[in-house]
Design an enzyme around this catalytic site. Structure first.
Site, PDB file in Angstrom:
ATOM      1  N   HIS A 102      37.363  56.459  69.854  1.00 30.51           N
ATOM      2  CA  HIS A 102      36.578  55.426  69.171  1.00 30.51           C
ATOM      3  C   HIS A 102      37.008  54.000  69.514  1.00 30.51           C
ATOM      4  O   HIS A 102      36.554  53.054  68.888  1.00 30.51           O
ATOM      5  CB  HIS A 102      36.592  55.645  67.645  1.00 30.51           C
ATOM      6  CG  HIS A 102      37.951  55.847  67.048  1.00 30.51           C
ATOM      7  ND1 HIS A 102      38.304  56.987  66.373  1.00 30.51           N
ATOM      8  CD2 HIS A 102      39.040  55.050  67.024  1.00 30.51           C
ATOM      9  CE1 HIS A 102      39.556  56.898  65.958  1.00 30.51           C
ATOM     10  NE2 HIS A 102      40.021  55.729  66.331  1.00 30.51           N
ATOM     11  N   HIS A 121      33.837  55.979  62.342  1.00 34.62           N
ATOM     12  CA  HIS A 121      35.006  56.772  62.734  1.00 34.62           C
ATOM     13  C   HIS A 121      35.911  57.101  61.561  1.00 34.62           C
ATOM     14  O   HIS A 121      36.866  57.864  61.710  1.00 34.62           O
ATOM     15  CB  HIS A 121      35.809  56.047  63.812  1.00 34.62           C
ATOM     16  CG  HIS A 121      36.720  54.958  63.317  1.00 34.62           C
ATOM     17  ND1 HIS A 121      36.306  53.953  62.469  1.00 34.62           N
ATOM     18  CD2 HIS A 121      38.040  54.716  63.562  1.00 34.62           C
ATOM     19  CE1 HIS A 121      37.324  53.143  62.217  1.00 34.62           C
ATOM     20  NE2 HIS A 121      38.385  53.580  62.861  1.00 34.62           N
ATOM     21  N   GLY A 122      35.640  56.530  60.389  1.00 34.64           N
ATOM     22  CA  GLY A 122      36.495  56.807  59.245  1.00 34.64           C
ATOM     23  C   GLY A 122      35.998  56.096  58.004  1.00 34.64           C
ATOM     24  O   GLY A 122      34.879  55.573  57.967  1.00 34.64           O
ATOM     25  N   ALA A 123      36.856  56.074  56.983  1.00 32.06           N
ATOM     26  CA  ALA A 123      36.478  55.439  55.725  1.00 32.06           C
ATOM     27  C   ALA A 123      36.415  53.928  55.851  1.00 32.06           C
ATOM     28  O   ALA A 123      35.606  53.278  55.193  1.00 32.06           O
ATOM     29  CB  ALA A 123      37.464  55.839  54.621  1.00 32.06           C
ATOM     30  N   CYS A 157      42.171  55.332  71.680  1.00 29.22           N
ATOM     31  CA  CYS A 157      42.457  55.890  70.363  1.00 29.22           C
ATOM     32  C   CYS A 157      41.279  56.746  69.907  1.00 29.22           C
ATOM     33  O   CYS A 157      40.116  56.381  70.100  1.00 29.22           O
ATOM     34  CB  CYS A 157      42.711  54.766  69.363  1.00 29.22           C
ATOM     35  SG  CYS A 157      43.189  55.347  67.722  1.00 29.22           S
ATOM     36  N   SER A 186      37.969  64.632  54.668  1.00 30.63           N
ATOM     37  CA  SER A 186      37.354  64.069  55.860  1.00 30.63           C
ATOM     38  C   SER A 186      36.109  64.890  56.152  1.00 30.63           C
ATOM     39  O   SER A 186      35.909  65.954  55.555  1.00 30.63           O
ATOM     40  CB  SER A 186      38.326  64.115  57.051  1.00 30.63           C
ATOM     41  OG  SER A 186      39.463  63.303  56.823  1.00 30.63           O
TER      42      SER A 186
END
Length: 382
Positions: A236, A287-289, A79, A270
């Protein structure tokens, strides 16, 4: 530069959390990091500022060990998030949303998107190829908003106002099949044949990268644009062999000199960042919030606070294409941490340099079950 949360030594490993006191870090997630640190062979656990609890292992962590543990990577091997430039003259969200193809359904045999897979899929696994999946996966048309580091943006060929497709998806059923084959015999234990697992794992990583290209090509063709190569594509969920150890990443992107899209939410920006994380962070970045609510909590609180219409039109004016009402609430922006704080923590701990922010225009989650055109495309609300 502030110091990260001090490394805490367990019987076998250290744990370092790269977050500031202002960051939302659940104690359950930190507890999971220490549980992982107690595994045989574990050397160091680096927790990113988007850390949150997962099933059996924390999400938002990079874990270095002399032993390979498939459950630390999970079922969605490969992913990742890719960014594709797209040449559109106009991008009216309502019109764009109506033209998205059904990304829950595999492309037809004559779909031009198959051109990106001339040699066929890795492992010969065709099922699910070109589909986005559920959960936090998405395909988004976004606009480059603010350029924060012109030299890095120029290197990527991006400028303010450019349109990009952001694709977040993985290996679909292939990764799940690989993990299930392991856990059926060994549970959460180590891989008895690391080389055999890595061979299957690497196929799933390649499959996930191909899937992101297929998704981007399907959308580009549907919008009347030519498919492009990604300028950023980082996985990730994977394990890599590094310095004689197994570096497991679960919701953590490679940050050793690589460009990464740190995803916000459907209703927030983003950030593209240039990673320069060192060994203390296990060469990784966020990799993100990162979730701050479980899906059950987000569903319960969201239904009391939001309407479906409010979640389909975001505060930044973008549209969310999602026919699954429950998923709309589970993936509401309020279910996630503040992306600005996550990025600020990466900067404060010298793990990454922000390159540019992106603002969503249309985010696709699942097909809208509304009326369709004769060619199968959904018709926009008139």
């Amino acid at each position: 530069m502030p110091s990260p949360t001090p490394s805490l030594t367990t019987a076998t490993a250290t744990v370092t959390v790269f977050a500031s006191p202002e960051s939302w870090i659940e104690s359950d997630a930190v507890r999971q990091c220490h549980q992982v640190a107690a595994l045989d062979g574990m050397r160091h656990v680096a927790a990113m500022p988007d850390l949150h609890p997962g099933k059996g292992a924390p999400i938002g962590a990079a874990m270095a060990s002399t032993v390979l543990y498939p459950h630390l990577v999970g079922s969605d091997i490969g992913c990742g998030i890719a960014v594709f430039p797209i040449g559109l003259k106009r991008a009216v969200p309502e019109r764009i949303a109506a033209r998205f193809p059904d990304l829950d359904r595999s492309p037809d045999p004559d779909d031009p998107a198959w051109a990106v897979a001339p040699g066929g899929p890795p492992a010969g696994h065709v099922e699910g190829l070109g589909t986005v999946g559920r959960g936090n996966h998405f395909v988004e048309l976004a606009r480059i908003d603010t350029v924060l580091a012109a030299d890095h943006a120029d290197r990527l060929g991006l400028a303010a106002g450019d349109l990009v497709l952001i694709v977040h998806s993985g290996s679909r059923g292939l990764g799940e099949r690989i993990l299930r084959a392991h856990t059926g015999s060994h549970g959460a234990g180590p891989a008895p044949d690391p080389a055999g697992y890595l061979a299957r794992h690497d196929e799933a990583v390649r499959w996930g990268a191909l899937n992101r290209r297929m998704l981007a090509a399907r959308v580009a063709h549907a919008l009347g644009a030519a498919p492009t190569e990604p300028v950023v594509d980082q996985c990730h969920n994977l394990v890599e062999v590094r310095d004689g150890e197994y570096l497991h990443r679960k919701g953590a992107a490679p940050g050793d000199g690589r460009d990464v899209l740190v995803a916000g939410t459907r209703g927030t920006p983003s950030y593209l960042v240039a990673g320069h994380a060192g060994p203390t962070a296990n060469h990784s970045v966020a990799h993100g919030a990162g979730r701050k609510m479980s899906r059950a909590d987000a569903l319960r609180r969201g239904r009391a606070k939001h309407t479906v219409a409010q979640l389909r039109r975001t505060p930044v004016g973008s549209l969310v294409v999602c026919g699954d009402r429950q998923l709309l609430f589970e993936e509401a922006p309020t279910a996630y941490k503040r992306i600005e704080q996550v990025v600020a923590d990466l900067v404060a701990h010298d793990l990454a340099t922000p390159v540019a922010s992106t603002v969503p225009l249309v985010t696709y989650k699942t097909p809208d079950p509304g009326p369709t055109h004769r060619d199968g495309r959904r018709r926009g609300r008139e």
